[in-house]
Design a protein around this motif. Structure first.
Motif, mmCIF file in Angstrom:
data_model
loop_
_atom_site.group_PDB
_atom_site.id
_atom_site.type_symbol
_atom_site.label_atom_id
_atom_site.label_comp_id
_atom_site.label_asym_id
_atom_site.label_seq_id
_atom_site.Cartn_x
_atom_site.Cartn_y
_atom_site.Cartn_z
ATOM 1 N N PRO A 10 0.808 -1.229 0.000
ATOM 2 C CA PRO A 10 0.000 0.000 0.000
ATOM 3 C C PRO A 10 0.839 1.275 0.000
ATOM 4 O O PRO A 10 0.466 2.272 -0.610
ATOM 5 C CB PRO A 10 -0.828 -0.104 1.283
ATOM 6 N N GLY A 11 1.981 1.254 0.669
ATOM 7 C CA GLY A 11 2.851 2.426 0.679
ATOM 8 C C GLY A 11 3.411 2.726 -0.696
ATOM 9 O O GLY A 11 3.427 3.874 -1.133
ATOM 10 N N VAL A 12 3.846 1.678 -1.367
ATOM 11 C CA VAL A 12 4.369 1.848 -2.729
ATOM 12 C C VAL A 12 3.264 2.350 -3.646
ATOM 13 O O VAL A 12 3.471 3.266 -4.449
ATOM 14 C CB VAL A 12 4.968 0.522 -3.244
ATOM 15 N N PHE A 13 2.078 1.781 -3.504
ATOM 16 C CA PHE A 13 0.950 2.204 -4.325
ATOM 17 C C PHE A 13 0.586 3.663 -4.066
ATOM 18 O O PHE A 13 0.240 4.394 -4.983
ATOM 19 C CB PHE A 13 -0.256 1.300 -4.070
ATOM 20 N N TYR A 14 0.700 4.102 -2.813
ATOM 21 C CA TYR A 14 0.413 5.496 -2.470
ATOM 22 C C TYR A 14 1.371 6.446 -3.184
ATOM 23 O O TYR A 14 0.943 7.420 -3.795
ATOM 24 C CB TYR A 14 0.500 5.680 -0.954
ATOM 25 N N PHE A 15 2.660 6.163 -3.123
ATOM 26 C CA PHE A 15 3.636 7.055 -3.742
ATOM 27 C C PHE A 15 3.534 7.041 -5.265
ATOM 28 O O PHE A 15 3.668 8.081 -5.911
ATOM 29 C CB PHE A 15 5.047 6.698 -3.285
ATOM 30 N N VAL A 16 3.272 5.883 -5.829
ATOM 31 C CA VAL A 16 3.137 5.798 -7.288
ATOM 32 C C VAL A 16 1.868 6.509 -7.746
ATOM 33 O O VAL A 16 1.873 7.220 -8.754
ATOM 34 C CB VAL A 16 3.154 4.323 -7.749
ATOM 35 N N SER A 17 0.766 6.367 -7.003
ATOM 36 C CA SER A 17 -0.464 7.043 -7.405
ATOM 37 C C SER A 17 -0.332 8.559 -7.270
ATOM 38 O O SER A 17 -0.888 9.304 -8.082
ATOM 39 C CB SER A 17 -1.662 6.523 -6.601
ATOM 40 N N ALA A 18 0.406 9.035 -6.270
ATOM 41 C CA ALA A 18 0.658 10.480 -6.159
ATOM 42 C C ALA A 18 1.494 10.969 -7.339
ATOM 43 O O ALA A 18 1.236 12.044 -7.883
ATOM 44 C CB ALA A 18 1.360 10.788 -4.843
ATOM 45 N N TRP A 19 2.480 10.185 -7.733
ATOM 46 C CA TRP A 19 3.312 10.562 -8.873
ATOM 47 C C TRP A 19 2.484 10.599 -10.152
ATOM 48 O O TRP A 19 2.611 11.524 -10.957
ATOM 49 C CB TRP A 19 4.470 9.568 -8.985
ATOM 50 N N LEU A 20 1.613 9.596 -10.339
ATOM 51 C CA LEU A 20 0.753 9.580 -11.521
ATOM 52 C C LEU A 20 -0.220 10.754 -11.523
ATOM 53 O O LEU A 20 -0.498 11.327 -12.578
ATOM 54 C CB LEU A 20 -0.011 8.260 -11.601
ATOM 55 N N MET A 22 0.356 13.697 -10.232
ATOM 56 C CA MET A 22 1.155 14.867 -10.598
ATOM 57 C C MET A 22 1.413 14.898 -12.106
ATOM 58 O O MET A 22 1.266 15.951 -12.744
ATOM 59 C CB MET A 22 2.482 14.837 -9.840
ATOM 60 N N ILE A 23 1.770 13.767 -12.683
ATOM 61 C CA ILE A 23 2.023 13.698 -14.119
ATOM 62 C C ILE A 23 0.741 14.001 -14.900
ATOM 63 O O ILE A 23 0.745 14.786 -15.857
ATOM 64 C CB ILE A 23 2.575 12.309 -14.506
ATOM 65 N N PHE A 24 -0.368 13.383 -14.488
ATOM 66 C CA PHE A 24 -1.633 13.584 -15.180
ATOM 67 C C PHE A 24 -2.097 15.031 -15.090
ATOM 68 O O PHE A 24 -2.578 15.601 -16.080
ATOM 69 C CB PHE A 24 -2.696 12.648 -14.594
ATOM 70 N N ALA A 25 -1.936 15.651 -13.916
ATOM 71 C CA ALA A 25 -2.317 17.061 -13.770
ATOM 72 C C ALA A 25 -1.446 17.959 -14.641
ATOM 73 O O ALA A 25 -1.925 18.964 -15.170
ATOM 74 C CB ALA A 25 -2.228 17.481 -12.315
ATOM 75 N N GLY A 26 -0.182 17.608 -14.797
ATOM 76 C CA GLY A 26 0.699 18.393 -15.664
ATOM 77 C C GLY A 26 0.331 18.274 -17.130
ATOM 78 O O GLY A 26 0.512 19.209 -17.906
ATOM 79 N N ILE A 27 -0.220 17.116 -17.507
ATOM 80 C CA ILE A 27 -0.590 16.910 -18.906
ATOM 81 C C ILE A 27 -1.879 17.647 -19.256
ATOM 82 O O ILE A 27 -1.977 18.272 -20.311
ATOM 83 C CB ILE A 27 -0.725 15.395 -19.207
ATOM 84 N N VAL A 28 -2.869 17.583 -18.381
ATOM 85 C CA VAL A 28 -4.196 18.125 -18.711
ATOM 86 C C VAL A 28 -4.464 19.495 -18.092
ATOM 87 O O VAL A 28 -5.596 19.972 -18.135
ATOM 88 C CB VAL A 28 -5.312 17.142 -18.280
ATOM 89 N N HIS A 29 -3.447 20.155 -17.541
ATOM 90 C CA HIS A 29 -3.706 21.402 -16.826
ATOM 91 C C HIS A 29 -4.289 22.502 -17.717
ATOM 92 O O HIS A 29 -5.105 23.299 -17.256
ATOM 93 C CB HIS A 29 -2.449 21.888 -16.098
ATOM 94 N N THR A 41 2.147 18.492 -3.228
ATOM 95 C CA THR A 41 0.707 18.730 -3.350
ATOM 96 C C THR A 41 0.000 17.476 -3.834
ATOM 97 O O THR A 41 -1.112 17.175 -3.396
ATOM 98 C CB THR A 41 0.451 19.889 -4.329
ATOM 99 N N ALA A 42 0.639 16.733 -4.711
ATOM 100 C CA ALA A 42 0.050 15.477 -5.180
ATOM 101 C C ALA A 42 -0.064 14.469 -4.042
ATOM 102 O O ALA A 42 -1.041 13.718 -3.964
ATOM 103 C CB ALA A 42 0.877 14.896 -6.322
ATOM 104 N N LEU A 43 0.914 14.449 -3.122
ATOM 105 C CA LEU A 43 0.839 13.565 -1.963
ATOM 106 C C LEU A 43 -0.344 13.935 -1.074
ATOM 107 O O LEU A 43 -1.085 13.061 -0.609
ATOM 108 C CB LEU A 43 2.138 13.630 -1.159
ATOM 109 N N VAL A 44 -0.536 15.219 -0.837
ATOM 110 C CA VAL A 44 -1.660 15.672 -0.004
ATOM 111 C C VAL A 44 -2.990 15.357 -0.674
ATOM 112 O O VAL A 44 -3.930 14.883 -0.025
ATOM 113 C CB VAL A 44 -1.527 17.186 0.291
ATOM 114 N N ALA A 45 -3.087 15.603 -1.964
ATOM 115 C CA ALA A 45 -4.327 15.316 -2.682
ATOM 116 C C ALA A 45 -4.624 13.821 -2.705
ATOM 117 O O ALA A 45 -5.777 13.406 -2.556
ATOM 118 C CB ALA A 45 -4.243 15.857 -4.108
ATOM 119 N N THR A 46 -3.583 13.006 -2.845
ATOM 120 C CA THR A 46 -3.774 11.557 -2.880
ATOM 121 C C THR A 46 -4.242 11.032 -1.535
ATOM 122 O O THR A 46 -5.156 10.206 -1.472
ATOM 123 C CB THR A 46 -2.467 10.855 -3.295
ATOM 124 N N ILE A 47 -3.664 11.502 -0.436
ATOM 125 C CA ILE A 47 -4.111 11.033 0.871
ATOM 126 C C ILE A 47 -5.532 11.508 1.132
ATOM 127 O O ILE A 47 -6.340 10.787 1.738
ATOM 128 C CB ILE A 47 -3.142 11.445 2.002
#
Length: 67
Positions: A10-20, A22-29, A41-47
């Motif tokens: 779950p920890g690995v999944f949390y960090f990877v989902s936060a990274w994704l 961030m990447i997705f927000a950068g693409i569609v901003h 900010t992606a970590l805070v939004a993911t939690i």
């Protein structure tokens, strides 16, 4: 050996989902109208998403078990 690898998953999944996120927000901003944000900010939004979605998933799963 399986429980050993189940603990950090779950920890690995949390960090990877936060990274994704961030990447997705950068693409569609430009299309969505938001400013691109960083990893912190992606970590805070993911939690926040996990804290909202996890109880809902648990409630749905428990209601289906009762039938």
């Amino acid at each position: 050996m399986r429980p050993y690898f189940a603990l950090p998953a779950p920890g690995v999944f949390y960090f990877v989902s936060a990274w994704l996120l961030m990447i997705f927000a950068g693409i569609v901003h430009t299309s969505v109208g938001i400013r691109p944000f960083g990893y912190g900010t992606a970590l805070v939004a993911t939690i926040g998403l996990w804290l909202v979605i996890a109880p809902a998933i648990g409630a749905i799963a428990s209601s289906r078990r009762r039938w």
